[in-house]
Design an enzyme around this catalytic site. Structure first.
Site, mmCIF file in Angstrom:
data_model
loop_
_atom_site.group_PDB
_atom_site.id
_atom_site.type_symbol
_atom_site.label_atom_id
_atom_site.label_comp_id
_atom_site.label_asym_id
_atom_site.label_seq_id
_atom_site.Cartn_x
_atom_site.Cartn_y
_atom_site.Cartn_z
ATOM 1 N N GLN A 121 0.666 -1.198 0.016
ATOM 2 C CA GLN A 121 0.002 0.059 -0.005
ATOM 3 C C GLN A 121 0.828 1.533 -0.057
ATOM 4 O O GLN A 121 0.626 2.186 0.965
ATOM 5 C CB GLN A 121 -1.027 -0.111 1.230
ATOM 6 C CG GLN A 121 -1.915 -1.232 1.187
ATOM 7 C CD GLN A 121 -3.077 -1.073 2.100
ATOM 8 O OE1 GLN A 121 -3.297 -0.237 2.914
ATOM 9 N NE2 GLN A 121 -4.155 -1.787 1.758
ATOM 10 N N SER A 174 0.961 -5.772 -9.046
ATOM 11 C CA SER A 174 1.130 -6.184 -10.572
ATOM 12 C C SER A 174 2.647 -6.556 -10.640
ATOM 13 O O SER A 174 2.983 -7.590 -11.611
ATOM 14 C CB SER A 174 1.016 -4.818 -11.656
ATOM 15 O OG SER A 174 1.381 -3.627 -10.745
ATOM 16 N N ASP A 206 1.601 1.092 -14.588
ATOM 17 C CA ASP A 206 2.209 0.289 -13.538
ATOM 18 C C ASP A 206 2.770 -0.776 -14.623
ATOM 19 O O ASP A 206 3.899 -1.340 -14.578
ATOM 20 C CB ASP A 206 1.609 -0.412 -12.299
ATOM 21 C CG ASP A 206 0.719 0.736 -11.836
ATOM 22 O OD1 ASP A 206 -0.365 0.099 -11.206
ATOM 23 O OD2 ASP A 206 0.756 1.851 -12.237
HETATM 24 N N1 LIG Z 1 3.330 -7.440 -0.372
HETATM 25 C C1 LIG Z 1 2.507 -7.956 -0.615
HETATM 26 N N2 LIG Z 1 2.140 -9.154 -0.367
HETATM 27 C C2 LIG Z 1 1.295 -9.788 -0.756
HETATM 28 N N3 LIG Z 1 0.297 -9.576 -1.539
HETATM 29 C C3 LIG Z 1 0.207 -8.418 -2.015
HETATM 30 C C4 LIG Z 1 1.548 -7.167 -1.589
HETATM 31 N N4 LIG Z 1 1.231 -6.214 -2.459
HETATM 32 C C5 LIG Z 1 0.079 -6.349 -2.804
HETATM 33 N N5 LIG Z 1 -0.626 -7.502 -2.510
HETATM 34 C C6 LIG Z 1 -1.892 -7.905 -3.418
HETATM 35 O O1 LIG Z 1 -2.222 -6.984 -4.218
HETATM 36 C C7 LIG Z 1 -3.455 -6.551 -3.895
HETATM 37 C C8 LIG Z 1 -3.487 -4.991 -4.252
HETATM 38 O O2 LIG Z 1 -2.438 -4.505 -3.274
HETATM 39 P P1 LIG Z 1 -2.225 -2.979 -3.518
HETATM 40 O O3 LIG Z 1 -2.550 -2.313 -2.150
HETATM 41 O O4 LIG Z 1 -3.026 -2.274 -4.649
HETATM 42 O O5 LIG Z 1 -0.694 -2.941 -3.678
HETATM 43 P P2 LIG Z 1 0.031 -1.856 -4.548
HETATM 44 O O6 LIG Z 1 -0.649 -0.579 -4.355
HETATM 45 O O7 LIG Z 1 1.339 -2.028 -4.253
HETATM 46 O O8 LIG Z 1 -0.193 -2.300 -6.114
HETATM 47 C C9 LIG Z 1 -3.644 -6.846 -2.352
HETATM 48 O O9 LIG Z 1 -4.854 -6.773 -1.966
HETATM 49 C C10 LIG Z 1 -2.936 -8.211 -2.039
HETATM 50 O O10 LIG Z 1 -3.846 -9.010 -2.683
HETATM 51 O O1 LIG Z 2 -3.003 6.760 -8.573
HETATM 52 C C1 LIG Z 2 -1.961 6.563 -9.325
HETATM 53 O O2 LIG Z 2 -0.939 7.515 -9.350
HETATM 54 C C2 LIG Z 2 -1.564 5.183 -9.664
HETATM 55 O O3 LIG Z 2 -2.509 4.357 -8.769
HETATM 56 C C3 LIG Z 2 -2.329 3.022 -8.880
HETATM 57 O O4 LIG Z 2 -1.049 2.499 -8.748
HETATM 58 P P1 LIG Z 2 -0.605 1.948 -7.250
HETATM 59 O O5 LIG Z 2 0.854 1.734 -7.201
HETATM 60 O O6 LIG Z 2 -1.759 0.836 -6.979
HETATM 61 O O7 LIG Z 2 -1.170 3.020 -6.363
HETATM 62 C C4 LIG Z 2 -2.993 2.596 -10.443
HETATM 63 O O8 LIG Z 2 -2.576 1.027 -10.712
HETATM 64 C C5 LIG Z 2 -2.257 3.380 -11.298
HETATM 65 O O9 LIG Z 2 -2.833 3.277 -12.706
HETATM 66 C C6 LIG Z 2 -2.205 4.898 -11.185
HETATM 67 O O10 LIG Z 2 -1.495 5.701 -11.968
HETATM 68 MG MG LIG Z 3 -1.909 -1.644 -6.917
#
Ligand SMILES: Nc1ncnc2c1ncn2[C@@H]1O[C@H](COP(=O)(O)OP(=O)(O)O)[C@@H](O)[C@H]1O
Ligand SMILES: O=C(O)[C@H]1O[C@H](OP(=O)(O)O)[C@H](O)[C@@H](O)[C@@H]1O
Ligand SMILES: [Mg+2]
Length: 354
Positions: A124, A131, A176
């Site tokens: 987060q 991805s 991404d």
């Molecule tokens: N470090 C992690 N370990 C395991 N699952 C993850 C991790 N980071 C993301 N995920 C998976 O991806 C989903 C989306 O996470 P997200 O908060 O969007 O991560 P990001 O913003 O880094 O893409 C989560 O609900 C979880 O299922």
């Molecule tokens: O809001 C943004 O800049 C991006 O947010 C998401 O990326 P994340 O790394 O999960 O916060 C989204 O996937 C992207 O398309 C946006 O550009």
């Molecule tokens: Mg994400």
């Protein structure tokens, strides 16, 4: 690959920084992003009699010391770890390639495999940890089933990754996934016609050497367990004039940023970075951005650095136009505010810039 030669496969995918133009990628806009080698996800595929997914001891916890600890973990990181991403990657891979032929022109084999993963991408933090896990898993599957990926098809791969996440209801733009496939530094134009006709944009690899030294600032334990829901997408889809104008301005930041990078005009680049954040703040408002994220930007700006979100929140990218002494001030200011700071390392490019 025949059964005798079937062997362990390990693939890596890096985190990414949305450098300019984000989040206009989900709004037919433009972005510049770079692969961030500081953090990455790894997926391992081992041949096995059945199809198995191994939960991660930390990211897919199934045992807690108490109900309080379980509730705290779920409040902070949600219910899901990465296993669902691995499963969704396999499901979409099967849907897309079940009738494909392998590199030798044969139907795909049906040998089993076990997938496991690891990641050091902070969760987060808007560094696209989700991805990265998906792309590393898809690379394992493409190799295990010997699916030839001709250079011409590379620009279709980001949409495949996004399809996996959409399978899980994770809504996102394409930026991404593009830079996780291309690596290095990429300029992206999500032109409406191209997106609607081909479900992909126009992607141009750029020379990563054009980037000045950049700093990643992030909060180790982002307390925003779930970002306040924003109705920006709904308003944009309904044709809200102000939202559409502001989002178009965000896209223009990337367009101008590309020219600034090519001219090595870093004064303009700093201004564009700040404009990108200011526009995001106007579009989404402080409640959606979150106090901690705003504080990270303001801490960087307090020493005169340019600063903006790397993604949807949790990490920011900063540039010190005055050089090393200013960077030292930045490090000190962030550390005293309790934030982690790292020099951005640009990930390797798999598609070379022209
Ligand atoms: N470090 C992690 N370990 C395991 N699952 C993850 C991790 N980071 C993301 N995920 C998976 O991806 C989903 C989306 O996470 P997200 O908060 O969007 O991560 P990001 O913003 O880094 O893409 C989560 O609900 C979880 O299922
Ligand atoms: O809001 C943004 O800049 C991006 O947010 C998401 O990326 P994340 O790394 O999960 O916060 C989204 O996937 C992207 O398309 C946006 O550009
Ligand atoms: Mg994400």
């Amino acid at each position: 690959m025949d059964a005798e030669s079937a062997r362990r496969i390990e693939q890596r995918a890096y985190a990414r920084v949305g450098f300019l133009g984000n989040p206009s990628d989900a709004y037919f806009g433009k972005t510049i992003s770079f692969s961030l080698a500081n953090f990455y996800a790894t997926v391992v595929l081992e041949p096995s009699p059945t199809i198995r997914f191994l939960p991660h001891a930390v990211h897919d916890p199934c045992e807690f010391g108490s109900l309080q600890q379980m509730a705290d973990r779920i409040r902070g990181e949600g219910y899901y770890g990465g296993v669902r991403l691995l499963m969704a990657a396999c499901k979409v891979f099967f849907d897309v390639f079940k009738h494909a032929v392998d590199g030798k022109g044969n139907s795909l084999h049906d040998r089993g495999f076990t997938l496991s993963y690891d990641t050091n991408i902070p969760r987060q933090t808007g560094l696209s940890g989700s991805s990265a896990i998906v792309w590393a898993a898809l690379k394992c599957l493409l190799e295990y089933f010997d699916i030839p990926t001709k250079q011409a098809q590379v620009d279709g791969l980001p949409s495949l990754i996004l399809r996996v996440e959409e399978e899980l209801g994770i809504t996102a733009g394409l930026q991404d996934r593009v830079v996780q496939v291309y690596g290095g530094l990429v300029y992206m134009d999500f032109d409406k016609t191209s997106m609607e006709s081909q479900k992909k944009g126009i992607y141009t690899a750029m020379d990563p050497e054009l980037l000045p030294p950049l700093y990643l600032i992030y909060c180790k334990n982002p307390s925003d367990s779930g970002k306040v829901h924003s109705d920006v997408r709904k308003k944009w889809l309904l044709g809200d004039k102000r939202i559409r104008e502001l989002m178009a301005d965000v896209a223009q930041v990337a367009e101008k940023g590309r020219a600034s990078l090519l001219d090595r005009d870093y004064v303009s680049l700093a201004t564009l970075m700040d404009r990108n954040f200011d526009l995001r703040r106007q579009i989404f408002g402080d409640d959606v951005l979150g106090d901690i994220n705003i504080k990270m930007v303001e801490t960087a700006r307090s020493v005169g650095a340019a600063c903006k979100f790397t993604g949807s929140g949790g990490a920011v990218v900063a540039f010190c136009p005055k050089g090393r002494l200013q960077a030292k001030d930045l490090m000190e200011a962030c550390e005293s505010a309790g934030f982690s700071v790292e020099v951005c390392k640009i990930g390797p490019a798999s598609v070379k810039h022209t």
